[in-house]
Motif scaffolding. Structure first.
Motif, mmCIF file in Angstrom:
data_model
loop_
_atom_site.group_PDB
_atom_site.id
_atom_site.type_symbol
_atom_site.label_atom_id
_atom_site.label_comp_id
_atom_site.label_asym_id
_atom_site.label_seq_id
_atom_site.Cartn_x
_atom_site.Cartn_y
_atom_site.Cartn_z
ATOM 1 N N ASN A 1 0.853 -1.186 0.000
ATOM 2 C CA ASN A 1 0.000 0.000 0.000
ATOM 3 C C ASN A 1 0.893 1.242 0.000
ATOM 4 O O ASN A 1 2.120 1.153 0.161
ATOM 5 C CB ASN A 1 -0.986 -0.018 1.171
ATOM 6 C CG ASN A 1 -0.303 0.020 2.518
ATOM 7 O OD1 ASN A 1 0.583 0.840 2.762
ATOM 8 N ND2 ASN A 1 -0.719 -0.870 3.411
ATOM 9 N N ALA A 2 0.285 2.392 -0.170
ATOM 10 C CA ALA A 2 1.048 3.633 -0.293
ATOM 11 C C ALA A 2 1.874 3.918 0.958
ATOM 12 O O ALA A 2 3.016 4.391 0.864
ATOM 13 C CB ALA A 2 0.109 4.794 -0.604
ATOM 14 N N ASP A 3 1.324 3.630 2.133
ATOM 15 C CA ASP A 3 2.069 3.892 3.371
ATOM 16 C C ASP A 3 3.334 3.036 3.446
ATOM 17 O O ASP A 3 4.380 3.501 3.904
ATOM 18 C CB ASP A 3 1.192 3.644 4.595
ATOM 19 C CG ASP A 3 0.050 4.651 4.701
ATOM 20 O OD1 ASP A 3 0.249 5.814 4.278
ATOM 21 O OD2 ASP A 3 -1.027 4.271 5.195
ATOM 22 N N GLN A 4 3.250 1.805 2.990
ATOM 23 C CA GLN A 4 4.433 0.936 2.979
ATOM 24 C C GLN A 4 5.491 1.468 2.012
ATOM 25 O O GLN A 4 6.687 1.399 2.290
ATOM 26 C CB GLN A 4 4.040 -0.495 2.598
ATOM 27 C CG GLN A 4 3.216 -1.196 3.655
ATOM 28 C CD GLN A 4 2.649 -2.517 3.145
ATOM 29 O OE1 GLN A 4 2.123 -2.601 2.035
ATOM 30 N NE2 GLN A 4 2.755 -3.543 3.976
ATOM 31 N N ILE A 5 5.038 2.001 0.888
ATOM 32 C CA ILE A 5 5.971 2.569 -0.093
ATOM 33 C C ILE A 5 6.629 3.826 0.485
ATOM 34 O O ILE A 5 7.843 4.023 0.342
ATOM 35 C CB ILE A 5 5.258 2.866 -1.427
ATOM 36 C CG1 ILE A 5 4.730 1.554 -2.040
ATOM 37 C CG2 ILE A 5 6.197 3.589 -2.398
ATOM 38 C CD1 ILE A 5 3.771 1.746 -3.198
ATOM 39 N N VAL A 6 5.840 4.661 1.170
ATOM 40 C CA VAL A 6 6.378 5.856 1.836
ATOM 41 C C VAL A 6 7.475 5.443 2.811
ATOM 42 O O VAL A 6 8.566 6.021 2.833
ATOM 43 C CB VAL A 6 5.256 6.636 2.564
ATOM 44 C CG1 VAL A 6 5.829 7.655 3.538
ATOM 45 C CG2 VAL A 6 4.337 7.311 1.565
ATOM 46 N N ASP A 7 7.200 4.427 3.629
ATOM 47 C CA ASP A 7 8.179 3.965 4.617
ATOM 48 C C ASP A 7 9.436 3.410 3.948
ATOM 49 O O ASP A 7 10.550 3.653 4.409
ATOM 50 C CB ASP A 7 7.568 2.885 5.514
ATOM 51 C CG ASP A 7 6.498 3.436 6.450
ATOM 52 O OD1 ASP A 7 6.451 4.669 6.650
ATOM 53 O OD2 ASP A 7 5.701 2.630 6.969
ATOM 54 N N ALA A 8 9.253 2.669 2.878
ATOM 55 C CA ALA A 8 10.397 2.040 2.202
ATOM 56 C C ALA A 8 11.306 3.070 1.549
ATOM 57 O O ALA A 8 12.524 2.920 1.557
ATOM 58 C CB ALA A 8 9.903 1.035 1.159
#
Length: 185
Positions: A42-49
């Motif tokens: 999801n977008a939040d996981q991509i932000v974190d990565a």
């Protein structure tokens, strides 16, 4: 999610290459993270990565969707949108080639067709139009060949690519076998 050194190098490289391929660095990095991920993200996981803003991720995902290089996935019990790349690298290659054609080749063919319909005003325009005709013929030939290649199965396409320059020998032999031909077209 923390990127391993190997994954980080890949992601950073795709970010650098993105600008050469017609997308920005962030879009290239988002694609690389999704490509390497074993599960949809999801977008939040991509932000974190990647350590980038949520708005950049949202815009990047929209661009990748417009290229048909990421798919939207819904997971039961979760309201968030998840994204993944196609699993088959041949599907990715075909999609990318189709999109590049639609965005780059087709507009050029349209311009050339329009230019060839005009009546040249002088010798310079006749010469220019002849050069455009040659370019149009080459692009049409290449796109026709590409259309045929696109219809090949991934296994056949891979075998064709592995043949490389050896295809020339097959063509020379086939030309030799044709009656009445001297081996030249």
């Amino acid at each position: 999610m923390n990127l391993s050194p190997l994954n980080e190098r890949f992601v950073l490289h795709f970010g650098e290459m993105g600008s050469r391929w017609g997308v920005n660095r962030t879009v290239g990095q988002i694609y690389a993270v999704l490509f390497l991920s074993p599960e949809p993200m999801n977008a939040d996981q991509i932000v974190d990565a990647l350590g980038i803003s949520r708005s950049n991720v949202s815009m990047g995902l929209k661009e990748l969707q417009s290229w048909r290089l990421v798919k939207l996935i819904h997971q039961a019990g979760d309201r968030r949108d998840y994204f993944e790349t196609p699993k088959d690298v041949w599907e990715i290659f075909r999609t990318l080639a189709e999109e590049k054609r639609k965005r780059e080749i087709e507009p050029t063919l349209t311009l050339l067709r329009d230019a060839l319909m005009e009546t040249p005003l002088d010798e310079a325009e006749r010469h220019a139009q002849q050069r455009m005709r040659e370019m149009h013929q080459l692009i049409e030939l290449a796109t026709g060949w590409f259309d045929e290649v696109q219809r090949l199965s991934p296994d056949t396409l891979e075998n064709l690519m592995r043949l490389g320059a050896r295809v020339q020998k097959v063509l020379e032999f086939a030309s030799f076998l044709r009656p009445g031909k001297d081996g030249k077209d």
